[in-house]
Design a protein around this motif. Structure first.
Motif, PDB file in Angstrom:
ATOM      1  N   TRP A   1      21.143 -53.652 128.385  1.00 61.08           N
ATOM      2  CA  TRP A   1      22.425 -53.484 127.683  1.00 61.08           C
ATOM      3  C   TRP A   1      23.595 -53.199 128.610  1.00 61.08           C
ATOM      4  O   TRP A   1      24.741 -53.392 128.245  1.00 61.08           O
ATOM      5  N   MET A   2      23.343 -52.761 129.833  1.00 58.24           N
ATOM      6  CA  MET A   2      24.434 -52.419 130.754  1.00 58.24           C
ATOM      7  C   MET A   2      25.027 -53.647 131.451  1.00 58.24           C
ATOM      8  O   MET A   2      26.172 -53.622 131.882  1.00 58.24           O
ATOM      9  N   GLY A   3      24.266 -54.714 131.553  1.00 63.93           N
ATOM     10  CA  GLY A   3      24.634 -55.863 132.369  1.00 63.93           C
ATOM     11  C   GLY A   3      26.082 -56.308 132.324  1.00 63.93           C
ATOM     12  O   GLY A   3      26.759 -56.368 133.348  1.00 63.93           O
ATOM     13  N   LYS A   4      26.599 -56.597 131.155  1.00 64.83           N
ATOM     14  CA  LYS A   4      27.961 -57.137 131.072  1.00 64.83           C
ATOM     15  C   LYS A   4      29.040 -56.079 131.279  1.00 64.83           C
ATOM     16  O   LYS A   4      30.213 -56.406 131.375  1.00 64.83           O
ATOM     17  N   TYR A   5      28.634 -54.801 131.355  1.00 62.88           N
ATOM     18  CA  TYR A   5      29.609 -53.723 131.544  1.00 62.88           C
ATOM     19  C   TYR A   5      29.704 -53.247 132.993  1.00 62.88           C
ATOM     20  O   TYR A   5      30.519 -52.402 133.313  1.00 62.88           O
ATOM     21  N   PHE A   6      28.854 -53.807 133.854  1.00 55.25           N
ATOM     22  CA  PHE A   6      28.892 -53.390 135.262  1.00 55.25           C
ATOM     23  C   PHE A   6      30.103 -54.010 135.942  1.00 55.25           C
ATOM     24  O   PHE A   6      30.293 -55.216 135.919  1.00 55.25           O
ATOM     25  N   ASP A   7      30.918 -53.187 136.525  1.00 57.31           N
ATOM     26  CA  ASP A   7      32.119 -53.614 137.249  1.00 57.31           C
ATOM     27  C   ASP A   7      31.879 -53.284 138.726  1.00 57.31           C
ATOM     28  O   ASP A   7      31.776 -52.117 139.089  1.00 57.31           O
ATOM     29  N   PRO A   8      31.765 -54.297 139.596  1.00 58.60           N
ATOM     30  CA  PRO A   8      31.459 -54.027 141.003  1.00 58.60           C
ATOM     31  C   PRO A   8      32.481 -53.130 141.693  1.00 58.60           C
ATOM     32  O   PRO A   8      32.122 -52.330 142.553  1.00 58.60           O
ATOM     33  N   SER A  11      37.112 -52.487 134.376  1.00 59.03           N
ATOM     34  CA  SER A  11      37.691 -53.669 133.732  1.00 59.03           C
ATOM     35  C   SER A  11      36.849 -54.142 132.555  1.00 59.03           C
ATOM     36  O   SER A  11      37.335 -54.859 131.688  1.00 59.03           O
ATOM     37  N   THR A  12      35.597 -53.731 132.489  1.00 64.42           N
ATOM     38  CA  THR A  12      34.668 -54.150 131.435  1.00 64.42           C
ATOM     39  C   THR A  12      34.729 -53.260 130.196  1.00 64.42           C
ATOM     40  O   THR A  12      34.068 -53.544 129.200  1.00 64.42           O
TER      41      THR A  12
END
Length: 196
Positions: free
Chosen positions: A34-41, A184-185
């Motif tokens: 569930w975290m994948g699309k919320y990770f901001d490098p 940004s996510t």
């Protein structure tokens, strides 16, 4: 040294299997990754890179350790990979034996020795004892009041089921919010220091 807990956490407090679908399906949990699309490098990754530079040990429970060992030993070329593969690791387990350890340097801590070992490490000079994942272990640390800082990456999701971070406790533990940065996510990285 100070115990630093870093966790990806949903709005309803779930920390189970943020990284991958099959990371931890215990209890029938079907929402892994569930975290994948919320990770901001830049914001999230940058925070973890900076904290790793200040950390002299990595502490994990058995499941998190085994998932991490499988994921990180083949990675290189960035600061976090370099740190995590060389840092002194501690794994809390009553089932692992020395022959199971392939990610070095690693020391096994038995459950009966866990809290005393962490207390002893905290009395040593150095930076952070970095912790991620391992919710049952983190709950034990919180109950024993051995947590110095929390860095929670709060993801704007209500998952509804899964392992939670915070245990039922008899005593109140005050923390002070020292920073909050929005990625940004839409995730927010919140840093708390134990108010003693």
């Amino acid at each position: 040294m100070k115990v630093l807990i870093t966790e990806f956490i949903s709005l309803d407090g779930v920390v189970q299997a943020p990284g991958a679908q099959t990371e931890d399906t215990e209890g029938g949990f079907a929402h892994g990754g569930w975290m994948g699309k919320y990770f901001d490098p830049k914001v999230v990754g940058g925070t973890f890179d900076e904290l790793a530079k200040q950390s002299d040990a990595l502490l994990q429970g058995r499941r998190t350790y085994q998932v991490s060992a499988a994921a990180w030993t083949s990675r290189s070329g960035d600061d976090f990979s370099h740190w995590i593969n060389r840092v002194q690791k501690y794994v809390v387990s009553d089932t692992l034996i020395e022959a199971d350890i392939t990610w070095h340097p690693t020391t096994i801590i038995r459950g009966r020795d866990f809290l005393k070992t962490v207390a002893d490490l905290r009395a040593q000079p150095g930076g952070y004892i970095y912790v991620y994942g391992s919710p049952a272990m983190v709950q034990s640390l919180l109950i024993a009041d051995l947590v110095d800082e929390l860095v929670l990456t709060v993801v704007p999701l209500v998952i509804g089921s899964g392992k939670k971070l915070f245990p039922a406790m008899a005593e109140i533990l005050p923390f002070e919010l020292v920073s909050a940065v929005k990625a940004s996510t839409g995730a927010q990285v919140c840093r708390y220091v134990r108010a003693r």
